[in-house]
Motif scaffolding. Structure first.
Motif, PDB file in Angstrom:
ATOM      1  N   PRO A 123       0.827  -1.214   0.000  1.00 38.68           N
ATOM      2  CA  PRO A 123       0.000   0.000   0.000  1.00 38.68           C
ATOM      3  C   PRO A 123       0.860   1.263   0.000  1.00 38.68           C
ATOM      4  O   PRO A 123       1.867   1.331   0.703  1.00 38.68           O
ATOM      5  CB  PRO A 123      -0.805  -0.118   1.300  1.00 38.68           C
ATOM      6  CG  PRO A 123      -0.782  -1.556   1.642  1.00 38.68           C
ATOM      7  CD  PRO A 123       0.532  -2.086   1.156  1.00 38.68           C
ATOM      8  N   LYS A 124       0.473   2.246  -0.792  1.00 41.45           N
ATOM      9  CA  LYS A 124       1.227   3.495  -0.825  1.00 41.45           C
ATOM     10  C   LYS A 124       1.051   4.259   0.478  1.00 41.45           C
ATOM     11  O   LYS A 124       1.946   4.966   0.917  1.00 41.45           O
ATOM     12  CB  LYS A 124       0.764   4.349  -2.013  1.00 41.45           C
ATOM     13  CG  LYS A 124       0.934   3.661  -3.360  1.00 41.45           C
ATOM     14  CD  LYS A 124       2.371   3.230  -3.583  1.00 41.45           C
ATOM     15  CE  LYS A 124       2.530   2.400  -4.857  1.00 41.45           C
ATOM     16  NZ  LYS A 124       1.900   1.072  -4.768  1.00 41.45           N
ATOM     17  N   CYS A 125      -0.117   4.119   1.096  1.00 43.49           N
ATOM     18  CA  CYS A 125      -0.400   4.821   2.345  1.00 43.49           C
ATOM     19  C   CYS A 125      -0.250   3.872   3.527  1.00 43.49           C
ATOM     20  O   CYS A 125      -1.069   3.871   4.445  1.00 43.49           O
ATOM     21  CB  CYS A 125      -1.805   5.409   2.305  1.00 43.49           C
ATOM     22  SG  CYS A 125      -2.017   6.664   1.028  1.00 43.49           S
ATOM     23  N   ILE A 126       0.788   3.071   3.505  1.00 41.87           N
ATOM     24  CA  ILE A 126       1.048   2.169   4.618  1.00 41.87           C
ATOM     25  C   ILE A 126       1.511   2.966   5.832  1.00 41.87           C
ATOM     26  O   ILE A 126       1.529   2.483   6.946  1.00 41.87           O
ATOM     27  CB  ILE A 126       2.094   1.106   4.219  1.00 41.87           C
ATOM     28  CG1 ILE A 126       1.985  -0.111   5.154  1.00 41.87           C
ATOM     29  CG2 ILE A 126       3.507   1.689   4.202  1.00 41.87           C
ATOM     30  CD1 ILE A 126       2.688  -1.342   4.644  1.00 41.87           C
ATOM     31  N   ARG A 127       1.893   4.212   5.615  1.00 36.59           N
ATOM     32  CA  ARG A 127       2.120   5.181   6.683  1.00 36.59           C
ATOM     33  C   ARG A 127       1.338   6.437   6.326  1.00 36.59           C
ATOM     34  O   ARG A 127       1.016   6.670   5.158  1.00 36.59           O
ATOM     35  CB  ARG A 127       3.598   5.480   6.872  1.00 36.59           C
ATOM     36  CG  ARG A 127       4.270   6.187   5.725  1.00 36.59           C
ATOM     37  CD  ARG A 127       5.660   6.677   6.097  1.00 36.59           C
ATOM     38  NE  ARG A 127       6.525   5.605   6.548  1.00 36.59           N
ATOM     39  CZ  ARG A 127       7.123   5.597   7.753  1.00 36.59           C
ATOM     40  NH1 ARG A 127       6.941   6.612   8.593  1.00 36.59           N
ATOM     41  NH2 ARG A 127       7.909   4.603   8.111  1.00 36.59           N
ATOM     42  N   VAL A 128       1.036   7.257   7.316  1.00 26.14           N
ATOM     43  CA  VAL A 128       0.283   8.484   7.074  1.00 26.14           C
ATOM     44  C   VAL A 128       1.134   9.452   6.255  1.00 26.14           C
ATOM     45  O   VAL A 128       2.287   9.727   6.609  1.00 26.14           O
ATOM     46  CB  VAL A 128      -0.145   9.140   8.403  1.00 26.14           C
ATOM     47  CG1 VAL A 128      -0.877  10.449   8.135  1.00 26.14           C
ATOM     48  CG2 VAL A 128      -1.030   8.187   9.204  1.00 26.14           C
ATOM     49  N   LEU A 129       0.576   9.943   5.162  1.00 25.19           N
ATOM     50  CA  LEU A 129       1.302  10.851   4.265  1.00 25.19           C
ATOM     51  C   LEU A 129       0.529  12.147   4.084  1.00 25.19           C
ATOM     52  O   LEU A 129      -0.703  12.153   4.076  1.00 25.19           O
ATOM     53  CB  LEU A 129       1.494  10.195   2.887  1.00 25.19           C
ATOM     54  CG  LEU A 129       2.256   8.869   2.823  1.00 25.19           C
ATOM     55  CD1 LEU A 129       2.185   8.300   1.416  1.00 25.19           C
ATOM     56  CD2 LEU A 129       3.701   9.054   3.256  1.00 25.19           C
ATOM     57  N   THR A 130       1.257  13.238   3.935  1.00 24.78           N
ATOM     58  CA  THR A 130       0.627  14.500   3.568  1.00 24.78           C
ATOM     59  C   THR A 130       0.311  14.449   2.080  1.00 24.78           C
ATOM     60  O   THR A 130       0.878  13.621   1.342  1.00 24.78           O
ATOM     61  CB  THR A 130       1.565  15.679   3.857  1.00 24.78           C
ATOM     62  OG1 THR A 130       2.720  15.559   2.993  1.00 24.78           O
ATOM     63  CG2 THR A 130       2.022  15.684   5.308  1.00 24.78           C
ATOM     64  N   PRO A 131      -0.587  15.307   1.592  1.00 26.31           N
ATOM     65  CA  PRO A 131      -0.870  15.333   0.147  1.00 26.31           C
ATOM     66  C   PRO A 131       0.397  15.528  -0.692  1.00 26.31           C
ATOM     67  O   PRO A 131       0.535  14.930  -1.772  1.00 26.31           O
ATOM     68  CB  PRO A 131      -1.826  16.516   0.003  1.00 26.31           C
ATOM     69  CG  PRO A 131      -2.529  16.571   1.315  1.00 26.31           C
ATOM     70  CD  PRO A 131      -1.496  16.196   2.335  1.00 26.31           C
ATOM     71  N   ARG A 132       1.345  16.328  -0.186  1.00 29.30           N
ATOM     72  CA  ARG A 132       2.587  16.554  -0.930  1.00 29.30           C
ATOM     73  C   ARG A 132       3.420  15.274  -0.998  1.00 29.30           C
ATOM     74  O   ARG A 132       3.948  14.915  -2.042  1.00 29.30           O
ATOM     75  CB  ARG A 132       3.397  17.677  -0.270  1.00 29.30           C
ATOM     76  CG  ARG A 132       4.700  18.005  -0.997  1.00 29.30           C
ATOM     77  CD  ARG A 132       5.416  19.192  -0.357  1.00 29.30           C
ATOM     78  NE  ARG A 132       6.663  19.482  -1.043  1.00 29.30           N
ATOM     79  CZ  ARG A 132       7.814  18.850  -0.801  1.00 29.30           C
ATOM     80  NH1 ARG A 132       7.841  17.893   0.121  1.00 29.30           N
ATOM     81  NH2 ARG A 132       8.903  19.161  -1.463  1.00 29.30           N
TER      82      ARG A 132
END
Length: 436
Positions: A123-132
């Motif tokens: 998953p790309k969001c396997i960690r919390v990411l900002t929109p940037r």
């Protein structure tokens, strides 16, 4: 000979199809246009129906977060990747079955862990990411799209953990009619490698050319034999074993009393063996898998595998690590910390009963939204992951100690999902039913 697992494939496919349709609605051009006309602000960044459907399919994992993030910020690359993953998952399940889909995902995560190379299926969001940060991951190529070297290493191992969490959840939710599903789910949470290997008992996985190494069957048989010995030991000493759903709230005489007895015995057994030479539990399991019998010469209460499994059944796969590792490494500080954690759980059982112990123990370790606001991003991520691991670990306690299979499934699923409110509702529902 392998046989096909009796999984609710139809129910899974119907749900993932609903999920695909809802995701397409939320990421359609019309939805994007409405947000654009609202000055680029999405009035509903987290759609409730999408949340429910995503959790029914992917539970509390990065794949659910991918869907939420894509629907909230309309990142084109992420939206395309989500659609491909949804479509690909449905296609594999439709053609080969749920066990093949799970085994394939777990195999991808295991390969990523051994090579250190992030998988495209992670998953790309396997960690919390900002929109940037999310946009950078979409544009970057190769390793760099997964962040720093430290982040990549952490995320690869999180990928392994999440595939097994998904595997346990899937066996619990969609395997209600499969007799092996509960033991497979429990193994995926406690011995992930064995849990993954147990999927090879499915004819679909076996037919796809999985490694023909069936040593895991001897390990599973050995652990089941130990559980039977413990229950026989209890019977020989005139003590009640695990109990049924109708008794879950009457823990002062049943589950709670058994819990407290087991906890006291475990601490006593570990302390009795502290100055004696004992094999490591991993070595005993290796011996069992290699036809060496798993050290059958060891008395029951001196068997490190039995003691390890008992510790997990009391504290779960996460919290029990201090107790188990502390003993096997003869690390007094770590062991004492584990004893303190077990004593804490025991005090909750004494005061509030077994049924509420997981809920109240989780509350004591819950980082809380407010506290996360004052942490660095790295610390916040670490705390949230540990919290999810704790909830998942306590699901093991339920799977070990509640004999009513239907209730055990529902309670364990609520904990894996970190839905502590739902867990409490289920417990109170059983209590109300018992009082009628």
């Amino acid at each position: 000979m392998s046989t096909n697992f009796n999984m609710d494939t139809t129910g899974f496919l119907q749900t993932i199809n609903k999920l695909e349709r809802r995701f397409d609605e939320l990421t359609s051009r019309e939805s994007q246009r409405r947000v654009y006309e609202n000055d680029g602000v999405n009035p509903e960044p987290l759609d409730h129906r999408l949340y429910v459907l995503a959790h029914e399919v992917f539970t509390n994992t990065g794949w659910s977060m991918d869907l939420f993030s894509a629907a909230a910020c309309f990142d084109a690359v992420l939206m395309d990747e989500c659609r491909r993953f949804l479509h690909g998952s449905a296609s594999v399940v439709r053609r080969y079955g749920l066990p093949v889909w799970l085994y394939d995902l777990m195999n991808a995560s295991t390969l990523a862990a051994y090579t250190g190379e992030p998988s495209e299926r992670m998953p790309k969001c396997i960690r919390v990411l900002t929109p940037r940060e999310l946009a950078i991951r979409g544009m970057a190529k190769g390793r760099k799209r997964y962040g720093t070297k430290k982040q990549r290493k952490e995320d690869v191992w999180q990928f392994v953990r999440e595939t097994h969490r998904l595997g346990a959840f899937t066996m619990l939710k969609w395997g209600e009619n499969e007799p092996r599903s509960l033991s497979i789910a429990r193994m995926m949470l406690t011995d992930p490698g064995i849990g993954m290997s147990m999927l090879r008992d499915d004819a679909g996985v076996d037919g796809m050319g999985a490694v023909p190494d069936y040593r895991y069957r001897r390990v599973v048989a050995y652990e089941e034999a130990l559980m039977n010995q413990v229950e026989q030991w209890d019977a020989d000493h005139g003590e009640t074993s695990r109990t049924s759903a109708a008794d879950i709230k009457q823990d002062s005489d049943l589950i709670g009393a058994r819990y407290l007895r087991d906890a006291d015995r475990l601490i006593e057994a570990y302390r009795h063996l502290w100055d004696k030479e004992t094999p490591r539990s991993s070595d005993v399991l290796l011996s069992a898998g290699n036809r060496d019998g798993g050290r059958k010469d060891l008395p029951l209460w001196q068997n490190p595998v039995m003691l390890r499994n008992l510790a997990i059944s009391l504290l779960g796969s996460t919290l029990s690590s201090d107790l188990i590792v502390g003993f096997e490494d003869r690390d007094r500080r770590t062991f004492d910390r584990g004893v303190e954690q077990l004593r804490e759980a025991m005090s909750i059982v004494e005061e509030s009963g077994f049924a509420m112990m997981p809920r109240l123990l989780i509350d004591r370790y819950d980082p809380g939204v407010d506290s996360l606001l004052y942490c660095s991003e790295e610390e916040s991520e670490s705390r949230q992951r540990l919290f999810r691991d704790l909830c998942e670990g306590l699901a093991c306690v339920i799977l070990y100690r509640v004999t009513d299979e239907a209730l055990a499934r529902r309670l364990a699923i609520a904990l894996i999902e970190c839905e502590t409110g739902r867990y409490e509702e289920l417990v109170n529902g059983v209590d109300a039913a018992c009082q009628k």
